[in-house]
Design a protein around this motif. Structure first.
Motif, PDB file in Angstrom:
ATOM      1  N   GLN A  53       0.970  -1.240   0.461  1.00  0.00           N
ATOM      2  CA  GLN A  53       0.095   0.082  -0.184  1.00  0.00           C
ATOM      3  C   GLN A  53       0.997   1.239   0.314  1.00  0.00           C
TER       4      GLN A  53
ATOM      5  N   GLU B 186     -11.142  -7.702  -4.924  1.00  0.00           N
ATOM      6  CA  GLU B 186     -11.058  -7.048  -3.893  1.00  0.00           C
ATOM      7  C   GLU B 186      -9.863  -6.299  -3.898  1.00  0.00           C
TER       8      GLU B 186
ATOM      9  N   ARG C   6     -11.281  -3.095  -6.138  1.00  0.00           N
ATOM     10  CA  ARG C   6     -12.093  -1.857  -4.431  1.00  0.00           C
ATOM     11  C   ARG C   6     -10.952  -1.030  -4.221  1.00  0.00           C
ATOM     12  N   TRP C   7     -10.250  -1.843  -3.477  1.00  0.00           N
ATOM     13  CA  TRP C   7      -8.884  -0.828  -3.143  1.00  0.00           C
ATOM     14  C   TRP C   7      -7.957   0.713  -3.587  1.00  0.00           C
TER      15      TRP C   7
ATOM     16  N   ARG D 291      -8.734   1.782  -6.151  1.00  0.00           N
ATOM     17  CA  ARG D 291     -10.583   2.463  -7.490  1.00  0.00           C
ATOM     18  C   ARG D 291     -10.610   3.485  -5.793  1.00  0.00           C
ATOM     19  N   SER D 292     -10.285   3.234  -5.188  1.00  0.00           N
ATOM     20  CA  SER D 292     -10.670   4.053  -3.917  1.00  0.00           C
ATOM     21  C   SER D 292      -9.237   4.866  -3.927  1.00  0.00           C
ATOM     22  N   GLY D 293      -8.880   4.813  -4.151  1.00  0.00           N
ATOM     23  CA  GLY D 293      -7.004   5.229  -4.495  1.00  0.00           C
ATOM     24  C   GLY D 293      -6.930   6.661  -5.842  1.00  0.00           C
ATOM     25  N   ASP D 294      -5.448   7.722  -5.604  1.00  0.00           N
ATOM     26  CA  ASP D 294      -5.626   8.568  -6.172  1.00  0.00           C
ATOM     27  C   ASP D 294      -4.317   7.919  -7.716  1.00  0.00           C
TER      28      ASP D 294
END
Length: 451
Positions: A79, A104, A107-108, A110-113
């Motif tokens: 991460q 999964e 999804r993670w 897509r949640s970031g920049d």
């Protein structure tokens, strides 16, 4: 020099991330094996793809586990790599298709920049066609069919990366070439037995949790190179896998890790052998030290966990005496005390490492060398085996790093080893080389009548 863009490779275990990393850097830097979870720490390397230069990060396989477990700590490293990257390459195995863990990870991401490029790896032949079609559903646009093993799809990857990586214009390249070259960074490898605290020491130097640490022995598998700066001076830190006695190594992966550590020693300038102060000096430590010296690297010994050591004065004197006895060829190796946990002694360790590199790189003029040589022979003339005199003519320094000298004379093939040690010890003591490995070879003039 302009900072290169960062590209992070992410995905679940065993989808081919390290194979892609090796493909991009053009070398087999990352360990590759069929079993999942080989990569643990994030490894960086300079990559070139069809003229596109960037820095690529190989990460551990993304797994859903408790943050306190080893897989959980590995995920935290992945991460961190994605957050600092300019673009992420998200790998899936097109032959296995899209799995719940792939979804999964998607999804993670897509949640970031961080921008994401989806790579459908192992797409050679027709076996991966269905997986490529499934990948459209992950929400990252068109997947790039790719084969890290065979190098297929490199042009498509180039096209996908191009919008995210700024290529320097001609003017900036010319400016970089005009900049004067500086001294290279100190290449400093940290080696030792498993659980000596190598990764904890590197983290303390960097001031961040860059390497995965924990109570488990043998967490580090790859040798990880990290660029750092100490008091304005560049350092390339190399954290390595722990070295156990060969007889105890049965696992193929541990053999690969040990070979990677030995490779790192070969390319280091100074090697810090980290000892565990709670266990003292063991036979395996002396084997590692001897291996470093055989390779001609400069060696510094550091006693770690000094903050929890029992009877420190007696321990220090005992280790000092054991080193001088076990490594008699280089008496007086630098022996320092540090605590990777508190940071105690780290500045002194780096300072001594720079001083040791200076001695390892030292060159003595021929005039100074032979004035010393004449005095050494006068004080202790060479022996005369069988009543025949050995005549030593002159000494010259052939190279540095490590310092290497050539001794010319007649009948030098009969020069006793004890006299060679006398000369080498004198060179170290009197000419400023300290406890770095010094090599001495002898050479006799050719006899024109010898057929």
């Amino acid at each position: 020099m302009a900072k290169l863009p960062l590209v992070a490779i992410v995905g679940r275990p065993n989808v081919g991330k390290s194979t892609l990393f090796n493909r991009l850097v053009g070398k087999r830097l990352a360990l590759v094996d069929d079993r999942p979870g080989v990569t643990r720490d994030r490894r960086e390397g300079d990559a070139n793809l069809l003229g596109l230069d960037f820095r690529v990060i190989d990460t551990a396989g993304f797994e859903e586990d408790d943050p306190e477990t080893l897989p959980g700590r590995m995920r935290a490293q992945t991460q961190a790599a994605v957050i600092q990257a300019d673009v992420a390459l998200f790998l899936i195995d097109s032959r296995a298709g899209v799995t719940p863990l792939d979804e999964e990870i998607a999804r993670w991401l897509r949640s970031g920049d961080t921008p994401v490029i989806l790579l459908a790896n192992k797409a050679e032949g027709r076996a991966g066609e269905s997986g490529v079609l499934e990948a459209f559903g992950l929400g990252f646009g068109d997947p790039v069919p790719f084969s890290a093993e065979h190098g297929e799809g490199m042009a498509d990857l180039f096209e996908a990366l191009l919008p995210h990586i700024d290529r320097p214009d001609d003017g900036s390249e010319e400016q970089e070439e005009e900049e004067p070259a500086e001294d290279g960074p100190l290449k400093l490898a940290i080696v030792g037995r498993p659980n000596a605290g190598k990764s904890t020491l590197v983290n303390r130097m960097l001031g961040e949790e860059r390497m995965i640490t924990g109570p488990e022995a043998g967490i580090t598998r790859d040798s990880i190179s990290i660029d750092w700066e100490w008091q304005g001076r560049p350092v390339r830190l190399i954290d390595t896998a722990g070295l156990r006695r060969k007889a105890k190594v049965e696992d193929k992966l541990e053999r690969l890790s040990a070979a990677d550590t030995r490779h790192s020693i070969d390319f280091a300038e100074v090697v810090v052998l980290l000892l565990d102060a709670t266990r003292g000096l063991e036979a395996q430590d002396l084997r590692i030290a001897d291996q470093v010296l055989q390779e001609g690297r400069a060696l510094v010994i550091a006693l770690n966990k000094w903050d929890v050591a029992d009877n420190p004065p007696a321990l220090f004197q005992g280790v000092r005496a054991a080193l001088d006895e076990g490594l008699a060829q280089v008496k007086g190796l630098p022996l320092l005390t540090v605590s990777a946990f508190t940071g105690r002694g780290i500045d002194q360790l780096i300072d001594v490492a720079f001083q040791t590199r200076d001695a390892w790189s030292r060159r003595v003029s021929t005039g100074q060398l032979n004035r010393w040589f004449e005095r050494a022979i006068e004080q202790n003339p060479p022996p005369a085996p069988g009543g025949k005199r050995i005549k030593l003519r002159y000494l010259t320094q052939a190279r540095t790093r490590p310092p290497s000298f050539v001794l010319f004379g007649t009948r030098v093939d009969q020069l006793p080893e004890s006299y060679r040690r006398y000369l080498v010890n004198g060179i170290r003591r009197d000419l400023g080389f300290g406890a770095v490995p010094v090599r001495l070879t002898v050479r006799a003039p050719r006899n024109p009548f010898d057929r």
